[in-house]
Design a protein around this motif. Structure first.
Motif, mmCIF file in Angstrom:
data_model
loop_
_atom_site.group_PDB
_atom_site.id
_atom_site.type_symbol
_atom_site.label_atom_id
_atom_site.label_comp_id
_atom_site.label_asym_id
_atom_site.label_seq_id
_atom_site.Cartn_x
_atom_site.Cartn_y
_atom_site.Cartn_z
ATOM 1 N N GLU A 43 0.825 -1.207 0.000
ATOM 2 C CA GLU A 43 0.000 0.000 0.000
ATOM 3 C C GLU A 43 0.858 1.255 0.000
ATOM 4 O O GLU A 43 1.892 1.311 0.656
ATOM 5 N N SER B 206 -4.167 5.355 3.586
ATOM 6 C CA SER B 206 -3.761 4.501 2.475
ATOM 7 C C SER B 206 -4.237 5.065 1.143
ATOM 8 O O SER B 206 -5.361 5.542 1.031
ATOM 9 N N GLY C 134 -4.182 2.895 -1.260
ATOM 10 C CA GLY C 134 -4.484 1.607 -1.878
ATOM 11 C C GLY C 134 -3.179 0.916 -2.243
ATOM 12 O O GLY C 134 -2.097 1.474 -2.109
ATOM 13 N N VAL C 135 -3.288 -0.313 -2.716
ATOM 14 C CA VAL C 135 -2.100 -1.081 -3.071
ATOM 15 C C VAL C 135 -1.517 -0.511 -4.360
ATOM 16 O O VAL C 135 -2.198 -0.438 -5.379
#
Length: 184
Positions: free
Chosen positions: A118, A137, A139-140
């Motif tokens: 992330e 985050s 996101g990845v």
């Protein structure tokens, strides 16, 4: 005049250090197969190196089907992820951010978790009465690879290409000579 000499020495030393990092002993060419990647075992796992060697060096790079990955040994655990964000992240620093081990890209200062891939950023919620920055985050962003240890050997699983991540673009670009096109 003395300042100019000191400054010149500083740049020369930085240049030598960058060459040592770029071509240093931690970069490892895994045994090549006919596809140009690391050696695949009969169970589908890809041999990366000896556990003790990676523990000593703290990180190692390898190529899987031309895709460069990096395996880190950090605080008793092995982590593997694509070795490229927008540039090479092999020479990066590992930092603890909000209780998570993260790579901090030396060029872009991106913070990427070793555990999940992330991207993290520090943001605020303007609707709070007194907004304070908190880690959040994006996101990845970075492809991670599953690591398996067996009889003192370190293996990674082949990447699941059915799901794409931001790092895939740059991994493919560098795989096909993008290093020359984009510069190091």
């Amino acid at each position: 005049m003395l300042d100019l000499i000191i400054l010149s020495l500083h740049f020369f030393i930085c240049f030598l250090i960058s060459i040592a990092i770029w071509y240093g002993p931690k970069d490892v060419d895994s045994h090549s197969s006919s596809t140009g990647g690391a050696e695949m075992e009969s169970d589908g796992l890809i041999f990366i190196g000896k556990e003790e060697d990676i523990k000593k060096s703290q990180r190692i790079t390898a190529k899987i089907d031309g895709r460069e990955i990096v395996v880190f040994y950090h605080e008793g655990k092995f982590h593997a992820l694509d070795s490229r964000c927008y540039r090479k992240i092999f020479a990066c620093v590992i930092s603890d951010i909000d209780g998570q081990a993260c790579i901090v890209c030396p060029w872009h200062k991106f913070k990427i978790t070793l555990e999940t891939g992330e991207g993290l950023y520090e943001g605020i919620n303007p609707q709070e009465p007194s907004p304070t920055p908190k880690w959040q985050s994006k996101g990845v962003k970075q492809r991670i690879h599953k690591v398996t240890i067996d009889n003192g050997n370190v293996y990674v699983s082949p990447p699941d290409m059915s799901v794409s991540f931001d790092s895939d673009y740059f991994a493919e670009k560098y795989k096909h000579g993008g290093e020359l096109a984009m510069g190091k």
